[in-house]
Scaffold this motif. Structure first.
Motif, mmCIF file in Angstrom:
data_model
loop_
_atom_site.group_PDB
_atom_site.id
_atom_site.type_symbol
_atom_site.label_atom_id
_atom_site.label_comp_id
_atom_site.label_asym_id
_atom_site.label_seq_id
_atom_site.Cartn_x
_atom_site.Cartn_y
_atom_site.Cartn_z
ATOM 1 N N PHE A 454 0.823 -1.220 0.000
ATOM 2 C CA PHE A 454 0.000 0.000 0.000
ATOM 3 C C PHE A 454 0.855 1.268 0.000
ATOM 4 C CE2 PHE A 454 -2.347 -3.179 2.575
ATOM 5 C CZ PHE A 454 -3.467 -3.338 1.763
ATOM 6 N N THR A 455 0.188 2.346 -0.405
ATOM 7 C CA THR A 455 0.712 3.697 -0.205
ATOM 8 C C THR A 455 -0.285 4.443 0.672
ATOM 9 O OG1 THR A 455 1.839 3.730 -2.341
ATOM 10 C CG2 THR A 455 1.377 5.858 -1.315
ATOM 11 N N PHE A 456 0.232 5.133 1.676
ATOM 12 C CA PHE A 456 -0.614 5.872 2.609
ATOM 13 C C PHE A 456 -0.675 7.332 2.157
ATOM 14 C CE2 PHE A 456 1.329 2.359 4.961
ATOM 15 C CZ PHE A 456 0.189 1.702 5.385
ATOM 16 N N LYS A 457 -1.915 7.812 1.912
ATOM 17 C CA LYS A 457 -2.079 9.155 1.342
ATOM 18 C C LYS A 457 -3.033 10.002 2.174
ATOM 19 C CE LYS A 457 -1.211 7.739 -3.457
ATOM 20 N NZ LYS A 457 -1.708 7.784 -4.860
ATOM 21 N N ILE A 458 -2.769 11.303 2.166
ATOM 22 C CA ILE A 458 -3.690 12.253 2.789
ATOM 23 C C ILE A 458 -4.959 12.299 1.937
ATOM 24 C CG2 ILE A 458 -4.051 14.668 3.447
ATOM 25 C CD1 ILE A 458 -0.994 14.909 3.713
ATOM 26 N N PRO A 459 -6.133 12.160 2.535
ATOM 27 C CA PRO A 459 -7.378 12.179 1.753
ATOM 28 C C PRO A 459 -7.525 13.476 0.957
ATOM 29 C CG PRO A 459 -7.798 11.368 3.971
ATOM 30 C CD PRO A 459 -6.387 11.886 3.969
ATOM 31 N N PRO A 460 -8.084 13.408 -0.245
ATOM 32 C CA PRO A 460 -8.296 14.607 -1.062
ATOM 33 C C PRO A 460 -9.096 15.659 -0.299
ATOM 34 C CG PRO A 460 -8.760 12.618 -2.329
ATOM 35 C CD PRO A 460 -8.560 12.182 -0.908
ATOM 36 N N GLY A 461 -8.639 16.886 -0.374
ATOM 37 C CA GLY A 461 -9.337 17.989 0.280
ATOM 38 C C GLY A 461 -9.029 18.165 1.747
ATOM 39 N N CYS A 462 -8.249 17.253 2.316
ATOM 40 C CA CYS A 462 -7.900 17.358 3.741
ATOM 41 C C CYS A 462 -6.570 18.087 3.912
ATOM 42 C CB CYS A 462 -7.788 15.971 4.376
ATOM 43 S SG CYS A 462 -9.355 15.127 4.559
ATOM 44 N N LEU A 463 -6.449 18.811 5.012
ATOM 45 C CA LEU A 463 -5.193 19.466 5.340
ATOM 46 C C LEU A 463 -4.167 18.437 5.792
ATOM 47 C CD1 LEU A 463 -6.566 22.512 7.394
ATOM 48 C CD2 LEU A 463 -5.806 22.512 5.004
ATOM 49 N N THR A 464 -2.902 18.798 5.728
ATOM 50 C CA THR A 464 -1.849 17.927 6.239
ATOM 51 C C THR A 464 -2.092 17.679 7.719
ATOM 52 O OG1 THR A 464 -0.255 18.815 4.651
ATOM 53 C CG2 THR A 464 0.627 17.669 6.573
ATOM 54 N N PRO A 465 -2.163 16.423 8.147
ATOM 55 C CA PRO A 465 -2.460 16.133 9.557
ATOM 56 C C PRO A 465 -1.425 16.738 10.505
ATOM 57 C CG PRO A 465 -2.644 14.148 8.219
ATOM 58 C CD PRO A 465 -2.020 15.195 7.347
ATOM 59 N N SER A 466 -1.883 17.128 11.667
ATOM 60 C CA SER A 466 -1.002 17.703 12.687
ATOM 61 C C SER A 466 -0.069 16.637 13.252
ATOM 62 C CB SER A 466 -1.841 18.278 13.826
ATOM 63 O OG SER A 466 -1.023 18.619 14.943
ATOM 64 N N VAL A 467 1.162 17.037 13.553
ATOM 65 C CA VAL A 467 2.115 16.136 14.208
ATOM 66 C C VAL A 467 2.334 16.556 15.667
ATOM 67 C CG1 VAL A 467 3.293 15.415 12.110
ATOM 68 C CG2 VAL A 467 4.081 17.463 13.318
ATOM 69 N N GLU A 468 1.416 17.365 16.196
ATOM 70 C CA GLU A 468 1.506 17.743 17.605
ATOM 71 C C GLU A 468 1.298 16.512 18.483
ATOM 72 O OE1 GLU A 468 -0.362 21.230 20.389
ATOM 73 O OE2 GLU A 468 -1.784 19.947 19.328
ATOM 74 N N ARG A 469 2.114 16.388 19.521
ATOM 75 C CA ARG A 469 2.037 15.243 20.426
ATOM 76 C C ARG A 469 1.117 15.564 21.602
ATOM 77 N NH1 ARG A 469 8.482 14.742 20.628
ATOM 78 N NH2 ARG A 469 8.229 16.861 19.915
ATOM 79 N N VAL A 470 0.183 14.666 21.879
ATOM 80 C CA VAL A 470 -0.736 14.819 23.004
ATOM 81 C C VAL A 470 -0.323 13.812 24.077
ATOM 82 C CG1 VAL A 470 -3.133 14.715 23.783
ATOM 83 C CG2 VAL A 470 -2.599 15.533 21.471
ATOM 84 N N ASN A 471 -0.006 14.322 25.273
ATOM 85 C CA ASN A 471 0.537 13.479 26.340
ATOM 86 C C ASN A 471 -0.296 13.666 27.608
ATOM 87 O OD1 ASN A 471 3.449 13.683 28.472
ATOM 88 N ND2 ASN A 471 2.288 11.860 27.949
ATOM 89 N N THR A 472 -1.452 12.966 27.653
ATOM 90 C CA THR A 472 -2.297 13.040 28.852
ATOM 91 C C THR A 472 -2.100 11.825 29.751
ATOM 92 O OG1 THR A 472 -4.129 11.979 27.681
ATOM 93 C CG2 THR A 472 -4.063 14.389 27.681
ATOM 94 N N GLY A 473 -1.568 10.753 29.187
ATOM 95 C CA GLY A 473 -1.365 9.533 29.966
ATOM 96 C C GLY A 473 0.070 9.055 29.847
ATOM 97 N N ILE A 474 0.251 7.759 29.578
ATOM 98 C CA ILE A 474 1.593 7.189 29.510
ATOM 99 C C ILE A 474 2.267 7.524 28.189
ATOM 100 C CG2 ILE A 474 2.902 5.031 29.529
ATOM 101 C CD1 ILE A 474 0.703 3.860 31.336
ATOM 102 N N THR A 475 1.527 7.414 27.085
ATOM 103 C CA THR A 475 2.129 7.573 25.762
ATOM 104 C C THR A 475 1.756 8.910 25.109
ATOM 105 O OG1 THR A 475 0.262 6.307 24.864
ATOM 106 C CG2 THR A 475 2.319 5.117 25.245
ATOM 107 N N CYS A 476 2.603 9.316 24.145
ATOM 108 C CA CYS A 476 2.319 10.487 23.315
ATOM 109 C C CYS A 476 1.508 10.033 22.114
ATOM 110 C CB CYS A 476 3.625 11.128 22.842
ATOM 111 S SG CYS A 476 4.215 12.466 23.887
#
Length: 488
Positions: A454-476
């Motif tokens: 497979f190739t993983f692609k950003i869906p048409p019309g969608c913005l580039t997904p955020s790479v911000e890390r959310v750390n509320t528990g054990i993992t980011c």
């Protein structure tokens, strides 16, 4: 006496006790923010979604060793930077190798047993036994590599059924990874829609989303008994996982054949006949099972989720991985471990994901069992010690442009692996992650076989997904995103 008067007396007694305990602490403690009586520094980062970043602010003000107080009495020591972390976990590892026993929810769950939060000689023997078992890839009828390849194929078929339409694939990745642990422990995979399997996954989600270094119930135990408290949710999740493990152990006992070892549980049952009873017993068995499911599911699945996000956002990296697979493996067979030497760029991409996503940015807490001198300070016995792994993995003094996704940093000019002593996503020292070799094997085989198809692609019309890390528990975790999984 009114309720108000009782509460007032309780608060006064707590303040008196707090003052007394604080007065008996060593004088040469690390610096840190001034705690408030009773709650300590809990309010400084209550509700934070990026706790590892909040802790970095303390480093800027106080240095590489910082002291916090959580609740009325619990000392927490934050350790930053490769030099200080290496000194504690390697040079002084015999002092810092222990797990804390004073965190209420943790202790209610683990009772200082198992491989995650156990201590002492019994823990060392149990860890050694478990590690040797995980290394035995020939357990059962299929090798561990074959199990992962088979699961990767089942996962790929599931992804192909989506027809290239935008989907959130986090849950299906999690189920695929959890099935590897299920195969090791119970000898067979579980159907992705199995109700017991889904409940198991939900329990793991609950634990990893809630458990954290600033969980108030760990230092203010009475909160765990309030309706819908986070501590109570964790305890309920562990209880449910334990009941399931005990049921599966019972089923194994009824069909156990010492001449036909099927899985980890069978190996454990066989070991009961000749190993130390203090080490190999049913209580330790189910605790190890729960530990393995928790540690081996969320972290690896989260790494895969981050990998696909970075590949979507960096199509040039994805192209290089796929070209390498095409040239060295082709499409006629599955990617296998024997290909690792020839798939150096794919391996570097996995390492860069582990570095940049910093999956477990604060590691697993440690403690010292006696007052310990460290970096010019006294670390008070039974303090909870948090090693800030993210401070090493994204240190601009170590990594050029540390916030950029750049797999080439792990390769020489000739395209060969470049060892990095500062690459410590699994921590270091006597309590480093027991499953790191399994995790790296899974990541290589899952990602390699998915990129082959497979190739993983950003869906048409969608913005580039955020790479911000959310750390509320054990993992980011990354923010939820959609991906189009397009067959090659």
């Amino acid at each position: 006496m009114t309720v108000f008067e009782l509460l007032l007396i309780a608060v006064v007694l707590l303040v008196i006790m707090y003052t007394f305990v604080m007065s008996r602490l060593p004088k040469n403690l690390p610096p840190g923010p001034t705690p408030i009586p009773v709650v300590g520094n809990l309010l400084d980062f209550h509700g934070s979604r990026q706790m590892y970043k909040d802790f970095l602010k303390y480093r800027e003000k106080y240095g590489n060793v910082v002291r916090l107080v959580l609740g009325p009495f619990q000392n927490v020591i934050l350790v930053f930077g490769h030099k200080a972390i290496h000194k504690a976990l390697i040079e002084q590892g015999k002092y810092f190798k222990f797990r804390p026993t004073k965190l209420y929810v943790n202790e209610k769950v683990f009772h200082s047993k198992g491989i995650a939060f156990g201590n002492g000689e019994i823990h060392q023997k149990l860890r050694r036994f478990t590690l040797l078992t995980l290394k035995d890839f020939g357990v059962g009828k299929k090798s561990l590599e074959e199990r992962i390849q088979d699961e990767a194929c089942i996962l790929a078929d599931e992804l192909e059924s989506y027809g290239g339409q935008p989907r959130d694939i986090r849950k299906i990745l999690q189920r695929a990874v959890a099935n590897i642990i299920a195969g090791i422990i119970y000898g067979s995979r579980l159907d992705y829609g199995d109700p017991d399997f889904l409940r198991l996954i939900q329990n793991i989600d609950t634990i990893f989303a809630i458990q954290s270094g600033n969980l108030p119930e760990n230092v203010l135990p009475f909160l765990a008994y309030l309706p819908n408290s986070k501590g109570r949710k964790i305890l309920n999740a562990y209880d449910d996982m334990s009941r399931y493990a005990k049921r599966r152990i019972k089923e194994h006992r009824e069909t156990f054949d010492p001449n036909n070892i099927r899985d980890f549980v069978d190996l454990y049952l066989k070991a009961e006949e000749h190993e130390d009873e203090e080490v190999v017993n049913e209580e330790n068995m189910f605790r190890v099972i729960v530990d393995l499911f928790n540690a081996g599911t969320d972290t690896t699945a989260t790494t895969l989720v981050w990998s696909i996000l970075y590949l979507m956002n960096n199509p040039d990296v994805q192209d290089k991985c796929q070209k390498e697979i095409t040239e060295n493996v082709g499409s006629g067979r599955a990617v296998s471990l024997k290909d690792k030497e020839r798939l150096q760029y794919l391996d570097a991409t996995i390492k860069e994901t582990l570095r940049l996503a910093s999956i477990v940015p604060l590691g697993v807490p440690h403690t010292v069992q006696e007052d310990t001198q460290f970096e010019g300070y006294t670390i008070h016995k039974e303090s909870t010690i948090i090693f800030h792994l993210n401070s090493v993995l994204t240190d601009p003094n170590i990594w050029e442009m540390p916030e950029e996704f750049h797999p080439e940093r792990f390769l020489t000019e000739e395209g060969k692996q470049k060892e990095k002593e500062f690459f410590i996503p699994f921590s270091i020292g006597p309590r480093s992650c027991l499953g790191k070799h399994l995790a790296m094997m899974e990541l290589f085989l899952f990602l390699g076989n998915l990129l082959q198809r497979f190739t993983f692609k950003i869906p048409p019309g969608c913005l580039t997904p955020s790479v911000e890390r959310v750390n509320t528990g054990i993992t980011c975790q990354p923010h939820p995103y959609l991906v189009c999984v397009v067959p090659n």
